[in-house]
Design a protein around this motif. Structure first.
Motif, PDB file in Angstrom:
ATOM      1  N   ALA A  98      -1.159  11.293   4.428  1.00 38.65           N
ATOM      2  CA  ALA A  98      -1.706  10.855   5.716  1.00 38.65           C
ATOM      3  C   ALA A  98      -1.779   9.334   5.750  1.00 38.65           C
ATOM      4  O   ALA A  98      -1.304   8.691   6.697  1.00 38.65           O
ATOM      5  CB  ALA A  98      -3.089  11.453   5.938  1.00 38.65           C
ATOM      6  N   GLU A  99      -2.350   8.760   4.721  1.00 34.70           N
ATOM      7  CA  GLU A  99      -2.483   7.297   4.696  1.00 34.70           C
ATOM      8  C   GLU A  99      -1.120   6.632   4.606  1.00 34.70           C
ATOM      9  O   GLU A  99      -0.871   5.613   5.247  1.00 34.70           O
ATOM     10  CB  GLU A  99      -3.390   6.873   3.535  1.00 34.70           C
ATOM     11  CG  GLU A  99      -4.838   7.321   3.773  1.00 34.70           C
ATOM     12  CD  GLU A  99      -5.789   6.894   2.669  1.00 34.70           C
ATOM     13  OE1 GLU A  99      -5.418   6.070   1.819  1.00 34.70           O
ATOM     14  OE2 GLU A  99      -6.930   7.404   2.668  1.00 34.70           O
ATOM     15  N   ALA A 104       4.307   2.644   8.353  1.00 33.87           N
ATOM     16  CA  ALA A 104       4.808   2.499   9.721  1.00 33.87           C
ATOM     17  C   ALA A 104       5.325   1.086   9.977  1.00 33.87           C
ATOM     18  O   ALA A 104       6.187   0.870  10.819  1.00 33.87           O
ATOM     19  CB  ALA A 104       3.701   2.834  10.724  1.00 33.87           C
ATOM     20  N   ARG A 105       4.803   0.127   9.215  1.00 36.58           N
ATOM     21  CA  ARG A 105       5.196  -1.268   9.446  1.00 36.58           C
ATOM     22  C   ARG A 105       6.645  -1.533   9.051  1.00 36.58           C
ATOM     23  O   ARG A 105       7.215  -2.545   9.443  1.00 36.58           O
ATOM     24  CB  ARG A 105       4.253  -2.216   8.698  1.00 36.58           C
ATOM     25  CG  ARG A 105       4.348  -2.141   7.194  1.00 36.58           C
ATOM     26  CD  ARG A 105       3.278  -2.996   6.533  1.00 36.58           C
ATOM     27  NE  ARG A 105       1.940  -2.505   6.848  1.00 36.58           N
ATOM     28  CZ  ARG A 105       0.815  -3.194   6.642  1.00 36.58           C
ATOM     29  NH1 ARG A 105       0.868  -4.401   6.137  1.00 36.58           N
ATOM     30  NH2 ARG A 105      -0.352  -2.666   6.941  1.00 36.58           N
ATOM     31  N   PHE A 106       7.227  -0.644   8.264  1.00 33.35           N
ATOM     32  CA  PHE A 106       8.628  -0.851   7.863  1.00 33.35           C
ATOM     33  C   PHE A 106       9.523  -0.293   8.955  1.00 33.35           C
ATOM     34  O   PHE A 106      10.043   0.817   8.866  1.00 33.35           O
ATOM     35  CB  PHE A 106       8.876  -0.208   6.491  1.00 33.35           C
ATOM     36  CG  PHE A 106       7.931  -0.730   5.447  1.00 33.35           C
ATOM     37  CD1 PHE A 106       8.074  -2.039   4.981  1.00 33.35           C
ATOM     38  CD2 PHE A 106       6.878   0.024   4.978  1.00 33.35           C
ATOM     39  CE1 PHE A 106       7.178  -2.556   4.047  1.00 33.35           C
ATOM     40  CE2 PHE A 106       5.977  -0.486   4.054  1.00 33.35           C
ATOM     41  CZ  PHE A 106       6.127  -1.775   3.586  1.00 33.35           C
ATOM     42  N   SER A 119       1.666   7.707   5.766  1.00 36.86           N
ATOM     43  CA  SER A 119       2.419   7.807   7.028  1.00 36.86           C
ATOM     44  C   SER A 119       2.065   6.639   7.936  1.00 36.86           C
ATOM     45  O   SER A 119       2.892   6.146   8.690  1.00 36.86           O
ATOM     46  CB  SER A 119       2.127   9.137   7.729  1.00 36.86           C
ATOM     47  OG  SER A 119       0.827   9.159   8.295  1.00 36.86           O
ATOM     48  N   SER A 120       0.825   6.173   7.842  1.00 39.45           N
ATOM     49  CA  SER A 120       0.381   5.038   8.639  1.00 39.45           C
ATOM     50  C   SER A 120       0.738   3.713   7.941  1.00 39.45           C
ATOM     51  O   SER A 120       1.249   2.781   8.575  1.00 39.45           O
ATOM     52  CB  SER A 120      -1.135   5.156   8.840  1.00 39.45           C
ATOM     53  OG  SER A 120      -1.649   4.038   9.509  1.00 39.45           O
ATOM     54  N   ASN A 121       0.499   3.653   6.636  1.00 32.91           N
ATOM     55  CA  ASN A 121       0.791   2.414   5.891  1.00 32.91           C
ATOM     56  C   ASN A 121       2.264   2.019   5.953  1.00 32.91           C
ATOM     57  O   ASN A 121       2.596   0.831   5.956  1.00 32.91           O
ATOM     58  CB  ASN A 121       0.397   2.578   4.421  1.00 32.91           C
ATOM     59  CG  ASN A 121      -1.099   2.451   4.209  1.00 32.91           C
ATOM     60  OD1 ASN A 121      -1.797   1.796   4.987  1.00 32.91           O
ATOM     61  ND2 ASN A 121      -1.612   3.080   3.167  1.00 32.91           N
ATOM     62  N   ALA A 141       0.807  -1.220   0.000  1.00 35.51           N
ATOM     63  CA  ALA A 141       0.000   0.000   0.000  1.00 35.51           C
ATOM     64  C   ALA A 141       0.838   1.266   0.000  1.00 35.51           C
ATOM     65  O   ALA A 141       1.883   1.351   0.650  1.00 35.51           O
ATOM     66  CB  ALA A 141      -0.919  -0.006   1.215  1.00 35.51           C
ATOM     67  N   THR A 157       2.133  12.647   8.795  1.00 38.61           N
ATOM     68  CA  THR A 157       2.140  12.619  10.252  1.00 38.61           C
ATOM     69  C   THR A 157       1.633  13.957  10.788  1.00 38.61           C
ATOM     70  O   THR A 157       0.829  14.017  11.713  1.00 38.61           O
ATOM     71  CB  THR A 157       3.566  12.335  10.766  1.00 38.61           C
ATOM     72  OG1 THR A 157       4.021  11.126  10.177  1.00 38.61           O
ATOM     73  CG2 THR A 157       3.594  12.209  12.279  1.00 38.61           C
ATOM     74  N   LEU A 207      -2.230  14.557  10.395  1.00 34.84           N
ATOM     75  CA  LEU A 207      -3.083  13.720  11.250  1.00 34.84           C
ATOM     76  C   LEU A 207      -2.910  14.060  12.731  1.00 34.84           C
ATOM     77  O   LEU A 207      -3.608  13.512  13.580  1.00 34.84           O
ATOM     78  CB  LEU A 207      -2.764  12.229  11.044  1.00 34.84           C
ATOM     79  CG  LEU A 207      -3.227  11.593   9.739  1.00 34.84           C
ATOM     80  CD1 LEU A 207      -2.734  10.148   9.667  1.00 34.84           C
ATOM     81  CD2 LEU A 207      -4.749  11.628   9.619  1.00 34.84           C
ATOM     82  N   SER A 208      -1.979  14.969  13.032  1.00 32.95           N
ATOM     83  CA  SER A 208      -1.673  15.233  14.436  1.00 32.95           C
ATOM     84  C   SER A 208      -2.816  15.956  15.139  1.00 32.95           C
ATOM     85  O   SER A 208      -3.587  16.681  14.512  1.00 32.95           O
ATOM     86  CB  SER A 208      -0.408  16.089  14.544  1.00 32.95           C
ATOM     87  OG  SER A 208       0.664  15.395  13.994  1.00 32.95           O
ATOM     88  N   SER A 263      -4.189   3.716   0.824  1.00 30.84           N
ATOM     89  CA  SER A 263      -5.176   2.651   0.672  1.00 30.84           C
ATOM     90  C   SER A 263      -6.506   3.089   0.072  1.00 30.84           C
ATOM     91  O   SER A 263      -7.147   2.298  -0.620  1.00 30.84           O
ATOM     92  CB  SER A 263      -5.452   2.004   2.024  1.00 30.84           C
ATOM     93  OG  SER A 263      -4.245   1.713   2.677  1.00 30.84           O
ATOM     94  N   SER A 264      -6.938   4.313   0.333  1.00 32.57           N
ATOM     95  CA  SER A 264      -8.263   4.713  -0.162  1.00 32.57           C
ATOM     96  C   SER A 264      -8.208   5.134  -1.621  1.00 32.57           C
ATOM     97  O   SER A 264      -9.237   5.461  -2.209  1.00 32.57           O
ATOM     98  CB  SER A 264      -8.847   5.841   0.689  1.00 32.57           C
ATOM     99  OG  SER A 264      -8.198   7.068   0.410  1.00 32.57           O
TER     100      SER A 264
END
Lengths: 489, 492
Positions: free
Chosen positions: B314-315, B321-323, B317-319, B204, B360, B363-364, B207-208
């Motif tokens: 925004a998406e 994060a897993r790395f 920054s979250s997607n 991703a 980030t 979304l803060s 995602s949207s």
């Protein structure tokens, strides 16, 4: 004049939803599997993997909401809670934020002060994190077991309506009962499937405004909840009374030191950057599904206890003991219904219920073992009813019944078969009894004479002899016949 | 030369027995060896895997089995798609050495259709870019002019097809990432309706917005592969359970009476004259074909760039994060956990880091409403604009990009200028609508792309119009000069 303070407590409970598979993938939720054996690309957060909600988990979460009087939001949203930690596979936890599944419920609790209604703010669905095993690797290395990652949870956020550690404990116990009796959660505190955080503050009695609160994390037994909250109230009171101020912080209960310890302060609090999870469309519970779930919600445990007292002749204590576990409650109900049926109305419903209740408490519970929501019974509830029916129709007496039950547990045989094989049936035919009575009396002229001479205790000797000769008989009947025969003499 | 033939032609010749799939695969692999040193479109070539898949197709034919719609057809996949046992790096150092342990849904579907996956293509790092220049590994050169960018972020997928290394490829499109490179490389590419193609196994970005889309040299090939990869997937909760229909049956259908909406206001602004004249000529062509040309307005589309550069970061920054170096990929070890995170995540390139920080920030706490919430509102308004437009027309016509392929390095200094390369592709993305880019002429010898946007799940109409347009013109027959080694046609 010293100020009097009252505590203000709100609990946040995480309950594992009792499903076979995880919240967003098909991996097993079984407890105690070898590390990292129940994992897949989804719960490991591998690149490209996507979550798909577990329908059963949602149904259970809705069931919890209904059982706790919540309003179910028929279109709720999953949200991402973003933070970094090695036990968090995606760098965010899928939870719910501004649009939770259930809101505005309540739970009634009973304490020494009486009954009180406690508000429930919300119940939302989320996934659990993995488990860090500190020091499990070489040296001080931390290893991570992802079996738990993605386990379905509900978080039940209670209103700050609790005023004492006793109330907090009562709330937790009542909540656990509700969740176990609806099949939502297995109530297992040791395995962490039922966990609690407590927000505790104090304020002068009469003051409306809340004081600064501390959050107590991870208190994993009823005993510790009570102790931790008691300690925390005392700590805050001592602090404020001596002119100090409570600092907003997260604290943890140390069971070895028997006190709460500071974990982190508010300044270190994270900004979780919640936003709607774009991988998951709105969670829709349509009317048909909601109706289906509504039907699946069993009778509330509190109502059940009241009904048993009203209809089945139980005391409050009996009802409490027999609702210590949902399977035991079902067992009791099945056995009493079965006994009532077997006797075809010869025994009133409350008497049948009470007999079964007494027998299960005195005999059966000793050999029942429970594990989570499962329980294993030595025999079926119907067998208990069959056994008690034999007592009721005077085939055996209550004392023999206990022996038969021991045999039933040991051999798995039907009570009728045991009674027949061992010749335990008592003589019910009064003419047969009379014959034996006359024989025994005739064989013991000396004892008869001393009875006649006024030694009433000799009657017991006759009863013993007669019972031995009959190999069991209805004691009341024997007594009647014996008295008649002795009076003749 | 096999590599220049269309997918439909290759498949026909495999089915007839005229060609073996293995020979086609070898030919494609040879072309990669011969041409890719100049282009840079592949990050990983899976020769062994390709030959094995091709051999399986040949065996299936020998056994008399019915062959799939892509039997024996080589296809290149963008490196953000997971293929079991094959590396997937997203052209990032942070995934260097990671081998995907599972197949993406589109990969399963391609395999089932008999396609032969030849390798993984270069891209902008994590699909963030419009020129393929943010790849952590190497540049991709536009086959039409090696000094120019192929577009992005699916630049490698586009260039590989334009240079004849495969008749088909898959890319992913978040804000124009298949359409803009298709325009720059003279190809046809579809960005399907959001929810039409499963994203399971697509690493991703946002995602949207993310959708997987194919590149082809003609509309027929694009329709065939689009049909193969589309449809509901229980592993992607955002995939939609609607019948896909037959895209191929839309080809060659009459377009008389079809209403084509043209957004006049945006056309003049910031577009190169060569693009404007190619688009004007295209409008004339469609009018000649019997389409009704109507003016439509998308007043809020001007906010698309701002909204997109809030929502997508925004998406991401979250997607992304897993790395974190904990479970896979390289880890830059430090005694301190936070430092380990920091040093590991410094493996991300500049553009990716810029977007993570942007995301980030928006979304803060305290900024969410001003940025993210507002951007979501803008998306709603853009969708409403389209809904209003589609009351007056069946498809909306715009250029795909405001310019032809720009020079490598021309825009790397100014990210904002780079972001503007997407002004025409972003509005359909934000509204989740299907859009196709088809070649519509040359400007100074470089291809220009025409973008058609339709109502949600109305890909059929896009193929119908694109096919009619293609039949009426010869734009699709133009080939990158150094790579036009054979004549190609829809049914060669």
């Amino acid at each position: 004049m010293t100020t009097r303070y009252e505590a203000v407590i709100g609990l946040e409970v995480h309950g594992q939803l009792h499903t076979k598979t995880k919240m967003f993938c098909g991996c097993s939720t079984a407890y105690g599997l070898p590390p990292n054996t129940a994992i897949c690309p989804v719960c490991l957060g591998l690149p490209g993997a996507l979550p798909v909600p577990n329908r059963q988990a949602i149904a259970l979460a809705v069931r919890a909401g209904l059982a706790l009087g919540c309003t179910v939001r028929q279109s709720s949203r999953f949200a991402r809670k973003n933070y970094y930690y090695p036990d968090l596979s995606k760098g965010y936890q899928i939870s719910q934020f501004d649009l939770p599944l259930n809101e505005k419920g309540h739970l009634d609790i009973t304490t020494s002060a009486g009954t009180k209604r406690v508000g429930i703010t919300r119940i939302h669905v989320e996934e659990d994190a993995a488990k860090n095993l500190h020091g499990a690797g070489a040296g001080t290395d931390t290893l991570v077991d992802f079996n738990r990652a993605g386990t379905p949870l509900i978080e039940i956020v209670g209103e700050p309506d609790l005023r004492s550690a006793e109330e907090a404990e009562a709330y937790l116990r009542a909540l656990r009962d509700v969740l176990m009796f609806t099949g939502v959660n297995d109530g297992n505190l040791e395995e962490g499937s039922f966990r609690c955080d407590a927000n505790v503050s104090i304020r002068p009695v009469g003051q409306e405004k809340f004081g600064t609160r501390c959050e107590l994390k991870n208190i994993n037994s009823f005993k510790f909840v009570r102790k931790a909250i008691e300690f925390e109230i005392a700590r805050q009171e001592a602090l404020v009374s001596s002119g100090g101020k409570v600092v907003q912080e997260t604290r943890t209960w140390s069971s070895t030191q028997e006190k709460t310890l500071s974990l982190r302060s508010k300044e270190e609090a994270q900004d979780y950057r919640y936003f709607a999870d774009p991988d998951l469309p709105p969670l829709v519970v349509d009317d048909a599904w909601l109706a289906e779930i509504r039907v699946s919600v069993p009778e509330p445990v509190v109502a059940r206890r009241e009904r048993w007292q009203r209809e089945l002749g139980l005391t409050a204590y009996d009802a409490q003991v027999l609702t210590s576990h949902p399977r035991i409650a079902e067992y009791f109900e099945a056995a009493s219904a079965s006994l009532e049926r077997a006797l075809g109305g010869k025994l009133s419903r409350d008497k049948a219920g009470k007999r079964v209740a007494n027998f299960i408490q005195a005999e059966a519970l000793r050999v029942v073992s429970t594990s989570g929501l499962d329980a294993s019974f030595p025999c079926s509830a119907e067998r208990i009813a069959e056994l008690l029916a034999l007592v009721e129709d005077e085939t055996i007496n209550g004392k023999i019944a206990k022996d038969v039950f021991v045999d039933m547990v040991a051999t798995g045989k039907a009570p009728k078969d045991i009674v027949a094989q061992k010749g335990l049936a008592q003589v019910k035919d009064s003419s047969a009894i009379e014959q034996t009575v006359r024989d025994v009396v005739a064989k013991h002229p000396k004892e008869l004479a001393s009875f006649k001479a006024g030694k009433a205790a000799v009657k017991g000797f006759f009863v013993g002899q007669i019972m031995r000769a009959l190999k069991g008989a209805n004691p009341a009947l024997v007594n009647d016949v014996l008295e008649r025969v002795l009076a003749e003499g | 030369m096999l590599h220049a033939a269309s997918a439909s032609a290759l498949r026909e010749r495999v089915v007839s027995g005229e060609l073996r799939a293995v020979d086609i695969a070898r030919s494609a692999l040879d072309q990669i060896v011969g041409a890719d040193a100049r282009i840079g479109s592949f990050l990983h070539v899976d020769g062994e895997g390709a030959l094995a898949q091709a051999a399986a197709v040949d065996r299936a034919r020998a056994a008399g089995e019915t062959l799939g719609p892509l039997a024996g057809v080589p296809i290149a996949l963008k490196d953000n798609l997971c293929v079991r046992g094959v590396p997937a790096t997203c052209a990032s150092k942070i995934l260097e050495g990671w081998i995907a342990p599972y197949d993406a849904t589109v990969v399963e579907r391609l395999r089932a259709a008999g396609a032969v996956i030849v390798g993984k293509t270069n891209m902008d790092e994590f699909a963030m870019g419009s020129s393929n220049e943010t790849s952590a590994y190497k540049l991709v050169h536009n086959p039409w002019d090696l000094s120019r960018a192929p577009g992005g972020s699916s630049g490698g997928s586009a260039a590989s097809v334009a240079a004849g290394m495969a008749p088909l490829s898959l890319g992913s499109d978040t804000g124009g990432s298949v359409r803009q490179p298709a325009a720059f490389c003279g190809l046809v590419a579809l960005k399907p309706t959001y929810g039409r193609v499963s994203r399971f196994g697509l690493i991703a970005f946002a995602s949207s917005l993310d959708q997987i889309g194919p590149f082809a040299r003609d509309v027929r090939d694009c329709a065939i592969v689009s049909e193969v990869i589309s449809g509901r997937d229980p592993r992607d909760a955002t995939s939609v359970d609607l019948p896909v229909g037959s895209y191929v049956s839309e080809l060659g259908r009459d377009v008389r009476g079809l209403r084509v909406g043209v957004v006049r206001s945006t056309l003049a602004e910031g577009c190169e004259p060569g693009v404007v004249s190619a688009i004007d000529a295209s409008i004339d062509t469609l009018r000649r074909l019997g389409c009704e040309i109507v003016d439509v307005a998308l007043p809020t589309a001007e906010h698309a760039v701002s909204a997109y550069y809030i929502v997508a970061p925004a998406e991401c920054s979250s997607n992304l994060a897993r790395f974190d170096g904990m479970r896979y990929g390289p880890r830059v070890e430090s005694p301190d956990l936070l430092e380990t995170y920091g040093k590991t995540r410094a493996l991300f390139g500049r553009e990716v880091r810029r977007r993570i920080m942007l995301g980030t920030y928006v979304l803060s706490a305290g900024y969410y409403d001003a940025f993210y919430a507002k951007a979501q509102k803008a998306r709603t308004l853009i969708s409403r604009d389209y809904a209003a437009a589609f009351e007056r027309c069946d498809v909306v016509l715009t250029p795909t990009a405001p310019s032809v392929a720009f020079g490598l390095g021309a825009k790397t200094k100014n990210p904002l200028e780079m972001y503007l390369a997407d002004i025409f592709t972003l509005p359909p993305s934000l509204a989740g609508l299907p859009a196709i880019s088809v070649p519509c002429g040359l400007s100074d010898g470089l291809p220009v792309g025409l973008q058609l946007t339709a109502k949600a799940f109305d890909e059929g109409t896009l193929f119908r119009v694109a096919s009619a347009f293609e039949h009426a013109t010869d734009h699709h027959a133009h080939r990158a000069p150094g790579f036009a080694t054979a004549s190609v046609g829809g049914a060669a």
